[in-house]
Write an enzyme that holds these catalytic residues in place. Structure first.
Site, short mmCIF file in Angstrom:
data_model
loop_
_atom_site.label_atom_id
_atom_site.label_comp_id
_atom_site.label_asym_id
_atom_site.label_seq_id
_atom_site.Cartn_x
_atom_site.Cartn_y
_atom_site.Cartn_z
N ARG A 37 2.91 13.94 4.64
CA ARG A 37 3.01 13.35 6.32
C ARG A 37 4.41 13.90 6.90
O ARG A 37 4.31 14.23 8.08
CB ARG A 37 2.88 12.01 6.11
N LYS A 202 -10.44 -1.45 -0.52
CA LYS A 202 -10.89 -2.31 0.24
C LYS A 202 -12.07 -1.78 1.28
O LYS A 202 -11.95 -0.71 1.73
CB LYS A 202 -9.92 -2.93 1.04
N GLY A 343 -3.67 8.94 2.52
CA GLY A 343 -2.57 9.27 1.71
C GLY A 343 -2.87 9.43 0.31
O GLY A 343 -2.51 10.40 -0.35
N GLY A 366 -7.52 5.89 7.41
CA GLY A 366 -8.45 4.97 8.08
C GLY A 366 -8.77 5.62 9.51
O GLY A 366 -9.70 5.77 10.03
C1 3PG Z 1 -2.14 4.78 6.77
O1 3PG Z 1 -1.53 5.00 5.95
O2 3PG Z 1 -3.30 4.29 6.63
C2 3PG Z 1 -1.38 4.57 8.06
O3 3PG Z 1 0.02 4.89 8.20
C3 3PG Z 1 -1.70 3.18 8.93
O4 3PG Z 1 -1.12 2.16 8.05
P1 3PG Z 1 -1.80 0.77 8.16
O5 3PG Z 1 -2.97 0.72 7.85
O6 3PG Z 1 -0.61 -0.25 7.56
O7 3PG Z 1 -1.99 0.52 9.64
#
Ligand code: 3PG
Ligand code: MG
Length: 386
Positions: A37, A202, A343, A366
Site C-alpha cells: 500500500r 468476519k 491487505g 472491503g
Molecule cells: C482496510 O484495511 O480494509 C482499509 O484500510 C479500511 O480500514 P477499516 O476497515 O478499518 O475501515
C-alpha cells in the site's frame, strides 16, 4: 461505470496538496510485513513532486476509535516511505492543530509531511465538517485521494474534506484510477464461470456485498473464519472456532447451492477433521483441509473470472498457511481474469511467490468487495467526473 477526475488533469504546480493515502498496512509490532500500500503511492507522489507541489500526507491505521494510541502510530510508515522514495519525509505528531499547520506552511516545493493517524480524532470517522476544515487548513489548494482501501468509508478525510475544495481542485491519484480501471473489468463480468473466493475473519460489514456477489457470481468458495459462520449456520458444531454469531441469520439467508463450504478443516494441533462430524468443544478450525483444497482448486481451474478476498486460515502461522498458499497457486494458475483484494490476501499472494501471475492486486479489501458488488463508494462519488 464510474469515471473520476484524476491527478494528471489537476493544476498542482506550486500548490499545497492534501494527499489521502491508505497506509493501513499489516504490522508485527512496529515492523511492516507488507508495504504494497505504500509502494503503490509512489507514482502519484513522484508526479506531485515533479510538479513542485508541497504534499501533506494523511492516513488512518487500525481502529483506535477516536483517541490517541501509540500502537496505531504512523511513525513506522514515515521511515518506510522515506526509504522507498529516497527523500526525507517530515513528521508531525498530530493530524490537526497549530503545530501541524506550522509545519505544513513551512514546506518547500517537493517536500512531504506525514501526519499522525487521522483516527486519533473522532471527527474522522464521524465525517465531521469542522475536523475536515482543520485538515484543509494544512493544504488549502488541492486534494488528491489514493486511499482506495478506505474509499468505502464515509469518513472526513474521504468525503467531507474533498467537498470543501472547489470541484476542479480535487482528484483521484494514479493508484485510485488504476484500481477503478481494473475492478471495472470484473464488475461487468462476461467471462464465466465467475468464481469468488472469500475468507477472512468476519461476515459483519460484508453483508451487502456478499448478497450482491451471490447474485453475480456462479460460485462462491468460502473458507477461513467466514466459513465457520456459514457452517455454524447449518447447525454444525464449530467448537471454539471463530464464529461471527451476530451474522448467523445472514449466513442462513445467503447460503445457497452456489456457496461452497469447506469439507475438512485443520485444527490447532495440526490434525484434520471432517466438517460433517463437527468439532468438539475446545477445538478450533485454523485452516482449510486437504479435501477442501482439492475441491476449491478444481472449481478455480474451470473459472474464467476470479475475485479473491480474505485468507483461508491463520496463514501468518506456517502450520496453518497451506490452504491460503494453495489458493494463491490455484488462482495464479487459472486461465482467468484474476483480481486479489485486501491487505491479508495480498500479503499471502506475495509470500506465495505467485504475485506476478495475478491480473490485478487491489490495495482494497472491503473496498474492492463493495466496488465489485456494485455499491457506490463515498470516496469515489465525490470525485466523479460529471
Ligand atoms: C482496510 O484495511 O480494509 C482499509 O484500510 C479500511 O480500514 P477499516 O476497515 O478499518 O475501515
Ligand atoms: Mg478492513
Amino acid at each position: 461505470m464510474i469515471e473520476i477526475r484524476t491527478v494528471d488533469q489537476l493544476h498542482v504546480d506550486g500548490s499545497r496538496v492534501f494527499y489521502r493515502v491508505d497506509y493501513n498496512v499489516p504490522l508485527e509490532g512496529t515492523t511492516i510485513t507488507d508495504a504494497t500500500r505504500i509502494e503503490e503511492t509512489l507514482p502519484t507522489l513522484r508526479l506531485l513532486r515533479e510538479r513542485d507541489a508541497t504534499i501533506v500526507i494523511a492516513s488512518h491505521l487500525g481502529r483506535p476509535k477516536g483517541s490517541r494510541n501509540e500502537k496505531y502510530s504512523l511513525k513506522p510508515m514515515r521511515a518506510k516511505l522515506a526509504e522507498l522514495i529516497g527523500a526525507d519525509v517530515q513528521w508531525v505528531d498530530d493530524c490537526i492543530g497549530a503545530q501541524a499547520e506550522q509545519k505544513a506552511a513551512q514546506l518547500k516545493t517537493g517536500q512531504m509531511l506525514l501526519l499522525e493517524n487521522l483516527r486519533f480524532h473522532p471527527g474522522e470517522e464521524d465525517n465531521d465538517r469542522d475536523f475536515a476544515r482543520a485538515l484543509q487548513r494544512l493544504a488549502p489548494d488541492a486534494y488528491v485521494n489514493d486511499a482506495f482501501g478506505a474509499s468505502h468509508r464515509a469518513h472526513a478525510s474521504i468525503e467531507a474534506l474533498p467537498l470543501l475544495y472547489e470541484t476542479d481542485h480535487t482528484a483521484g491519484g494514479l493508484l485510485l484510477a488504476r484500481e477503478i480501471e481494473f475492478l471495472q473489468k470484473i464488475t461487468n463480468v462476461s467471462d464465466r464461470p465467475f468464481v469468488a473466493l472469500l475468507g477472512g475473519a468476519k461476515i459483519a460489514g460484508k453483508i451487502e456485498p456478499l448478497e450482491a456477489l451471490v447474485k453475480q457470481a456462479d460460485t462462491l468458495l468460502v473458507g477461513g473464519g467466514m466459513a465457520n459462520t456459514f457452517l455454524a449456520a447449518k447447525g454444525i458444531n464449530m467448537g471454539a472456532s471463530l464464529v461471527d454469531k451476530e451474522s448467523i441469520e445472514v449466513a442462513k439467508r445467503i447460503s445457497s447451492a452456489k456457496v461452497v463450504l469447506p469439507l475438512d478443516v485443520v485444527l490447532e494441533d495440526g490434525s484434520v477433521v471432517e466438517v460433517s462430524k463437527g468439532l468438539t468443544e475446545k477445538k478450533k478450525a485454523l485452516d482449510i483441509g486437504p479435501r477442501t483444497i482439492a475441491k476449491f482448486s478444481e472449481v478455480l481451474k474451470k473459472a474464467r473470472t476470479i475475485f479473491w478476498n480474505g485468507p483461508m486460515g491463520m496463514f501468518e502461522k506456517k502450520e496453518f498457511a497451506a490452504g491460503t498458499m494453495a489458493m494463491a497457486r490455484a488462482v495464479a494458475e487459472a486461465n482467468a481474469v484474476t483480481v486479489v483484494g485486501g491487505g491479508e490476501s495480498v500479503e499471502a499472494v506475495k509470500e506465495s511467490g505467485y504475485a506476478d501471475r495475478i491480473g490485478h492486486i487491489s490495495t482494497g479489501g472491503g473496498a474492492s468487495l463493495e466496488f465489485i458488488a456494485g455499491a457506490k463508494l463515498p470516496g469515489l462519488e465525490v470525485l466523479r467526473a460529471s
